[in-house]
Design an enzyme around this catalytic site. Structure first.
Site, PDB file in Angstrom:
ATOM      1  N   ASP A  70      21.966  65.382   7.855  1.00 33.85           N
ATOM      2  CA  ASP A  70      22.038  66.770   7.392  1.00 33.85           C
ATOM      3  C   ASP A  70      23.497  67.150   7.132  1.00 33.85           C
ATOM      4  O   ASP A  70      24.230  67.513   8.048  1.00 33.85           O
ATOM      5  CB  ASP A  70      21.417  67.707   8.447  1.00 33.85           C
ATOM      6  CG  ASP A  70      21.446  69.172   8.009  1.00 33.85           C
ATOM      7  OD1 ASP A  70      22.096  69.489   6.987  1.00 33.85           O
ATOM      8  OD2 ASP A  70      20.830  69.989   8.701  1.00 33.85           O
ATOM      9  N   HIS A  73      27.833  73.103   7.976  1.00 35.04           N
ATOM     10  CA  HIS A  73      28.081  72.370   9.221  1.00 35.04           C
ATOM     11  C   HIS A  73      29.345  71.512   9.199  1.00 35.04           C
ATOM     12  O   HIS A  73      29.809  71.070  10.240  1.00 35.04           O
ATOM     13  CB  HIS A  73      26.891  71.454   9.536  1.00 35.04           C
ATOM     14  CG  HIS A  73      25.592  72.180   9.647  1.00 35.04           C
ATOM     15  ND1 HIS A  73      25.401  73.238  10.501  1.00 35.04           N
ATOM     16  CD2 HIS A  73      24.408  72.003   9.010  1.00 35.04           C
ATOM     17  CE1 HIS A  73      24.157  73.690  10.385  1.00 35.04           C
ATOM     18  NE2 HIS A  73      23.541  72.959   9.479  1.00 35.04           N
ATOM     19  N   ILE A 113      29.284  75.944  11.622  1.00 34.17           N
ATOM     20  CA  ILE A 113      28.385  76.174  12.755  1.00 34.17           C
ATOM     21  C   ILE A 113      27.670  74.866  13.072  1.00 34.17           C
ATOM     22  O   ILE A 113      27.451  74.040  12.181  1.00 34.17           O
ATOM     23  CB  ILE A 113      27.366  77.309  12.499  1.00 34.17           C
ATOM     24  CG1 ILE A 113      26.457  76.994  11.296  1.00 34.17           C
ATOM     25  CG2 ILE A 113      28.076  78.639  12.319  1.00 34.17           C
ATOM     26  CD1 ILE A 113      25.269  77.912  11.173  1.00 34.17           C
ATOM     27  N   GLY A 117      21.418  73.657  14.334  1.00 40.76           N
ATOM     28  CA  GLY A 117      20.504  74.160  15.365  1.00 40.76           C
ATOM     29  C   GLY A 117      19.790  73.017  16.069  1.00 40.76           C
ATOM     30  O   GLY A 117      19.585  73.041  17.293  1.00 40.76           O
TER      31      GLY A 117
END
Lengths: 145, 130
Positions: free
Chosen positions: B31, B36, B51, B54
């Site tokens: 990903d 990210h 960030i 998740g």
């Protein structure tokens, strides 16, 4: 533009993934999880599993591969700039082991149009080479309008 | 590791999101969403930098459970709602409690917070084989 609810039920071609211990090690390192079941071959051989196994959430590696064709589906036309991962649910069945071949399929199970956002729910089901379920993942994405 | 899984049992774990964690996770998971890995992009879209994925934070939660059970194969269900982005240098604390044990399964509630007290994931539950 709202995501059309006519896409509820849409499926994508299955994806096959060959699990290997090196990829498991790489993933375990990324989530800072050096459990010997995942990284120590001598320990794993003596464990009840008999070989290196994958962390349960390793399913995002073969499950994640399913998401790419959905995200870039021309017909569905998602606005990726506005997409965030809202919720995640996993159900784990048989443990995934080194040298397994995992086959996964994805289906849109729900689309909800709200005033300021759409909620898209995708179910990913993965089976091993014996045809037995290893993981069901419910991925919920929120797309702001 | 838990000696015996009983109702009311608790456990706790902590992870620090080091500077390069999202890069490691991007490589391992595939990903590579720029939010990210690209601080400039993260700032442009109002996140104040990169960030953490998740699902990486959820991986920390799964680890807290499998470390506690001692057998990764015993984790049978895990769910959460991603409530607040996790940033680089955050410290994530997972506090688990067994709500119920029945039919060979224990149901766990997990509170996942960062150092300032924000719940980064909500409605976090797990089921383990007992």
């Amino acid at each position: 533009m709202a995501i059309d609810t006519k896409f509820i039920g849409k499926t994508w071609p299955e994806i096959s993934y060959d699990v290997c211990k090196e990829k498991i090690r790489e993933y375990a390192k990324a989530i800072k999880n050096p459990d010997p079941h995942f990284v120590d071959e001598a320990f794993a051989k003596k464990s009840k599993y008999g070989r290196i196994i994958a962390p349960p959430t390793f399913c995002v590696v073969f499950g994640g591969a399913l998401m790419e064709p959905i995200f870039f589906d021309n017909e569905l036309n998602l606005n990726l700039m506005m997409l965030v991962h809202g919720e995640q649910e996993f159900e784990f069945f048989e443990v995934v082991k080194d040298r397994d071949t995992i086959t996964s399929t994805a289906k849109i199970t729900d689309i909800v149009n709200k005033e300021k956002l759409d909620v898209l729910t995708i179910e990913a089901l993965s089976k091993n080479q014996h045809g037995r379920n290893v993981c069901r993942g419910i991925y919920t994405f929120v797309v702001r309008k | 590791m838990a000696d015996k899984i009983t109702k009311g049992a608790t456990f706790q774990a902590q992870e620090v999101v080091d500077k390069y964690r999202a890069i490691y996770y991007a490589g391992a998971s595939g990903d590579f969403n720029p939010i990210h890995i690209d601080p400039e992009f993260g700032k442009m879209v109002g996140l104040g930098g990169v960030i953490l994925h998740g699902l990486c934070a959820l991986g920390f939660v799964a680890k807290s459970v499998t470390d506690w059970t001692g057998d990764p194969g015993k984790l049978k269900k895990l769910r959460c709602r991603f409530a607040t982005p996790v940033h680089i240098e955050d410290t994530i604390t997972v506090a688990g409690e067994v709500l119920d044990v029945s039919g060979g399964r224990a149901v766990l509630n997990l509170k996942v917070t960062r150092h300032n007290g924000d719940e980064v994931e909500k409605n976090v539950t797990a089921e383990v084989e007992v």
